[in-house]
Design an enzyme around this catalytic site. Structure first.
Site, PDB file in Angstrom:
ATOM      1  CB  SER A 591      25.162  82.684 -21.536  1.00 49.74           C
ATOM      2  OG  SER A 591      24.194  83.641 -21.868  1.00 49.74           O
ATOM      3  CG  ASP A 666      20.381  80.255 -27.748  1.00 45.97           C
ATOM      4  OD1 ASP A 666      19.459  80.896 -27.214  1.00 45.97           O
ATOM      5  OD2 ASP A 666      21.519  80.158 -27.267  1.00 45.97           O
ATOM      6  CG  HIS A 698      20.920  80.348 -23.836  1.00 46.27           C
ATOM      7  ND1 HIS A 698      21.901  80.804 -24.690  1.00 46.27           N
ATOM      8  CD2 HIS A 698      21.213  80.901 -22.625  1.00 46.27           C
ATOM      9  CE1 HIS A 698      22.738  81.593 -24.039  1.00 46.27           C
ATOM     10  NE2 HIS A 698      22.344  81.664 -22.783  1.00 46.27           N
TER      11      HIS A 698
END
Length: 721
Positions: A591, A666, A698
Site C-alpha cells: 500500500s 481492490d 487490497h
C-alpha cells in the site's frame, strides 16, 4: 550508525546445542502453526463485576453469550443460548440494549466494504424470551433506541424504525437511491477515511434521530470488473471521489418521532465534511464536528434541536491537518473531554459546555495514543501513552485537574486496556518483542494484578526449536533525526561476513512499524529470510507517528519526498556497515509502503538493487479525496507535490529488479495504479516482474492466495538479492 539505545528482544534463552534449528517455512506461517492465543471479544455488563463473551459450540452448531466474573474468571450464567431460541439456532454477533434487557442478534452477514456489512437481524427479549425479526431484508447498522423499544436501521439508502411492541415499521426517509442519495450510512470515502459507517444517532430520550444525508449524484463513478468463474464478467460500480474531484454534498437532519417530521439543520455556513455526530448528555443538544476541505479548520458545533439553532463551541486550526477521533466525551454537566495536538503532542483537554478551556489535563513530550474514558465516580481519566518511549505503550490514570497521574502497567512493551463499565478493573493486553500476548486482570485503582487470564507460554515452547533471531531495537540518526529502527540478523551472524539487507517499511503519515510488540505474520517471514542468510531491518522515517506533530506533519504537501530521502539515506548508512553488502540492499512494502518501495528503487537507483511493491499507490492523483487532500491539498493547487514524488513519473530511473503486485478487485487502491505503472514502465522499455491476483481486494487473501504471493516474493528476493 549512532545507537541511542539498544536491547535484545530475545525470544529464547537456550544454549546453541540444546536444539537443532528447525526451519520456518511459508506453509507453517500460513497454516496457523504460530497462531497466538487471543482473548475473545468481551463486553462489560453494567454492574461492573461481570463481562460477557460469545462462545461457539462447533459440534452442536450453537452460539451462546456467557457471563463471567471479573474477579474469579468463573462462568456465572448464560445470557443467550441459540439452542433455546425457537426458530433461530445460530447467530453471528450480538449487541445488548442499554438496560441489558434485550439483545440484537445478527445472522447471514455479508461484507460490503472494509467496515460495512448487511445482514438479517433479530431482537431477543432476555426476560420473556420472545424474538422479533427486524426485517425480512438484509439491512445495515440496526441500532436499538436507548429505551429499548425501537430499532433504527438502513435499507437501500433509506432509514427505517421498527417499533418492537406493535411490530410496525416506519420509513423516515424516502429519497434514498443507490449511487445517488444515501441516508443514515456513509459513502465509500467516509467509511474508509473517517472510519465510521453508521451516520445516525438516537438522542437520550429516544424521540429524535439525527442523521447525515449524502448526495453523491455528481460524484464520479469507479467501476471494477469481477471475473469469478462465469462466462461473462460482472461489474461493480460505485462512487469514488479521487483527489480534486467532486465530493458528495453532506447535510445534517433531525427526525422527530413525535411530529413525524424531518428537519434540515442549518449549521451557519457550508462545510465540506461532517465526520462525527453525537447527542450530548442533554436530550435536545446534538454535537457535530465539521471540517473544511483542507481538513485543517474544525468546528465543534452544538445544535439545539428544540430551538433549531446551532452554535460553534470550539474551533481548532492547524497549518497541516486535524485528525478526527472518537475521544469526545460528555460529562453530566455537558462539559466535555477533547484531545488535540495543538501543543505539538497529542494531549487531553477539558472544556466547559460553552467551549471554554478549563484545563489541559495531560502534558509532556509524549503522545496520548488511546483514550479509554472518564470515571464519573472518582473523577479519573484513563488513557494510554508513549511516555516510556515512542515504541512502547503504557496505561495511566489522572485526575481531571491534571494531578495525581498514576502508571497502571509495569512491564515494558505494548500495554492496552479493556475497562469494566464502572472502571473498577481493566483487562491488560501486554506484548513485547520477546513476549507474545499475555492477558491479566488489573485493579484500576492500584494497578495491581488481580489474576492471570491467558498467556502464550505454549507458543514460546513451540518456538524453541526454531532458535529465532533477536530483534534489535535502536535509533539511527538520519538527515538530522533519530529514527526508530529494528534489525533481525541471521542466528549464526558473523560480523566479519557481509550480508544482503532487506528493508521493510510502511511510512504513511502517523503510522508506526517499529513497535515493541511480538511477531506478526510478516515478522515470521522476515525470520525465515534471516534463517536463509538475510539481514532484515525496518526504519520509521519522518512523517510517521508518535514523535510529535512536527515530526509527523513535516511531509505535508510532499508525500513521498522526505520519507523516501530517509529510507535512501538509512540504506546508505546501513550499507556502510562492514557486515552489510551495499550492493545487495532491497526494500519492500504494501500500500503506502509499496508507493515508497517503488520510489526508493527509482530515486535511489544507486542504493537499492531490488524492490517489491504490493498494492501501491503510483500517483496520488488516483487516490481518494479525503486521505490525499488531507496531506496534499488538491492536485489543481499542488501539481508539483503530486507529480514530483509519484513513482509513475520516475520509471526511467529504474536500474534494479522490480516486482509489482496488485489485486484486480481492490476498491481502495485501485488496480488502475498498477496498470498505469505497467504502461509507463513498458513505454520506458524497462524490464520488470508483475502479478495480478484476480478478484482480490487490497488485502490480497483467500484460499492459498497469501501463500502464493509470499512464495513469489520469497523466490524474487532469493533470485535478485
Amino acid at each position: 550508525m549512532r545507537i541511542i539505545y539498544s536491547f535484545l528482544a530475545l525470544l529464547l534463552f537456550v544454549g546453541p546445542t540444546t536444539f537443532a534449528q528447525k526451519e520456518i517455512t511459508l506453509e507453517s506461517i500460513y497454516d496457523g502453526t504460530f497462531r497466538q492465543e487471543r482473548l475473545q471479544s468481551l463486553r462489560s455488563l453494567n454492574n461492573g463485576d461481570e463481562y460477557v463473551v460469545q462462545n461457539y459450540d462447533r459440534a452442536a452448531n450453537t452460539m451462546t453469550v456467557d457471563v463471567y466474573s471479573y474477579k474469579t474468571g468463573e462462568k456465572t450464567r448464560t445470557l443467550i443460548n441459540s439452542a433455546a431460541i425457537e426458530g433461530l439456532q445460530y447467530f453471528q454477533g450480538y449487541e445488548l440494549s442499554n438496560n441489558e434487557t434485550k439483545a440484537l442478534l445478527s445472522t447471514n452477514n455479508e461484507q460490503i466494504f472494509r467496515r460495512s456489512s448487511r445482514g438479517i437481524y433479530y431482537v431477543y427479549d432476555l426476560n420473556n424470551k420472545a424474538i422479533v425479526k427486524v426485517s425480512e431484508n438484509k439491512i445495515q447498522e440496526p441500532t436499538l433506541s436507548p429505551d429499548g423499544t425501537m430499532v433504527a436501521y438502513v435499507f437501500e439508502n433509506n432509514i427505517y424504525i421498527k417499533h418492537l411492541e406493535s411490530g410496525d415499521t416506519e420509513q423516515i426517509t424516502t429519497d434514498g437511491e443507490i449511487n445517488s442519495i444515501i441516508n443514515g450510512v456513509t459513502d465509500w470515502v467516509y467509511e474508509e477515511e473517517f472510519a465510521f459507517v453508521r451516520a445516525f444517532d438516537w438522542n437520550a430520550d429516544s424521540n429524535k434521530i439525527a442523521f447525515l444525508q449524502f448526495d453523491e449524484s455528481e460524484v464520479p463513478e469507479f467501476s471494477m470488473d469481477l471475473f469469478k468463474k462465469d462466462l461473462y464478467p460482472t461489474q461493480d460500480v460505485f462512487k469514488y471521489p479521487k483527489a480534486g474531484e467532486k465530493n458528495a454534498d453532506v447535510s445534517l437532519h433531525i427526525y422527530d418521532l413525535n411530529t413525524k417530521q424531518s428537519m434540515p439543520v442549518n449549521l451557519g455556513k457550508e462545510y465540506e465534511y461532517l465526520p462525527r455526530l453525537e447527542w450530548t448528555k442533554k436530550a435536545n443538544i446534538l454535537s457535530v464536528q465539521a471540517l473544511n476541505r483542507y481538513q485543517n479548520d474544525l468546528d465543534l458545533i452544538f445544535v439545539d434541536a428544540a430551538a433549531n439553532t446551532s452554535k460553534v463551541v470550539l474551533n481548532e486550526k492547524d497549518e497541516a491537518y486535524i485528525d478526527i477521533t472518537d475521544n469526545l466525551t460528555f460529562l453530566n454537566d455537558n462539559s466535555f473531554i477533547w484531545t488535540s495536538e495543538k501543543d505539538n503532542w497529542n494531549h487531553i483537554y477539558h472544556y466547559s459546555k460553552e467551549g471554554k478551556l478549563i484545563n489541559q489535563v495531560t502534558k509532556g513530550n509524549w503522545d496520548v495514543t488511546d483514550y479509554y474514558g472518564f470515571d464519573q465516580r472518582t473523577g479519573r481519566i484513563y488513557f494510554q501513552s508513549t511516555e516510556n518511549g515512542s515504541i512502547n505503550r503504557d496505561v495511566f490514570s489522572i485526575k481531571m485537574n491534571g494531578k495525581n497521574k498514576a502508571q497502571l502497567t509495569q512491564k515494558r512493551g505494548t500495554n492496552s486496556a479493556d475497562f469494566s463499565s464502572d472502571f473498577s478493573y481493566f483487562i491488560n493486553s501486554y506484548t513485547s518483542a520477546r513476549t507474545p500476548y499475555e492477558f491479566t486482570l488489573i485493579d484500576s485503582k492500584t494497578g495491581k494484578k488481580v489474576r492471570d487470564i491467558k498467556d502464550n507460554k505454549a507458543l514460546l515452547e513451540q518456538l524453541k526449536p526454531y532458535n529465532l533471531s533477536s530483534k534489535e531495537f535502536s535509533t539511527l540518526n538520519v538527515n538530522g533525526n533519530d529514527l526508530n529502527m529494528w534489525m533481525i540478523k541471521p542466528q549464526n551472524f558473523d560480523p566479519t561476513k557481509s550480508y544482503p539487507l532487506l528493508m521493510f517499511q510502511y511510512s504513511g503519515p502517523g503510522s508506526q512499524s517499529v513497535t515493541n510488540s511480538f511477531y506478526g505474520t510478516n515478522d515470521y517471514w522476515h525470520q525465515m529470510l534471516a534463517q536463509q542468510g538475510y539481514i532484515v531491518a525496518c526504519v520509521d522515517g519522518r512523517g510517521t507517528g508518535y514523535k510529535g506533530a512536527d515530526f509527523k506533519k513535516v511531509t505535508q504537501k510532499e508525500l513521498g519526498k522526505y520519507e523516501v530521502e530517509d529510507q535512501i539515506q538509512a540504506a546508505k548508512q546501513l550499507g556502510a556497515e562492514s557486515y552489510i553488502d551495499a550492493e545487495r540492499i532491497g526494500i519492500w512494502g504494501w500500500s503506502y509502503g509499496g508507493f515508497m518501495s517503488s520510489n526508493c528503487l527509482f530515486k535511489g537507483n544507486d542504493t537499492f538493487a531490488m524492490a517489491i511493491a504490493v498494492a501501491p499507490v503510483t500517483s496520488w492523483r488516483f487516490y481518494d479525496s479525503i486521505y490525499t487532500e488531507r496531506y496534499m491539498t488538491t492536485p489543481q493547487e499542488n501539481a508539483s507535490g503530486y507529480d514530483d514524488n509519484s513513482p509513475i513519473n520516475h520509471v526511467d530511473k529504474l536500474k534494479g529488479d522490480f516486482l509489482l503486485v496488485h489485486g484486480s478487485a481492490d476498491d481502495n487502491v485501485h488496480v488502475q495504479n498498477t496498470m498505469q505503472m505497467i504502461e509507463a514502465l513498458i513505454q520506458a522499455n524497462k524490464q520488470f516482474d508483475w502479478a495480478i491476483y484476480p478478484d482480490k481486494n487490497h488485502g490480497i487473501y483467500g484460499g492459498n492466495t497469501r501463500l502464493h504471493l509470499y512464495t513469489k516474493m520469497t523466490n524474487f528476493i532469493k533470485e535478485n538479492l
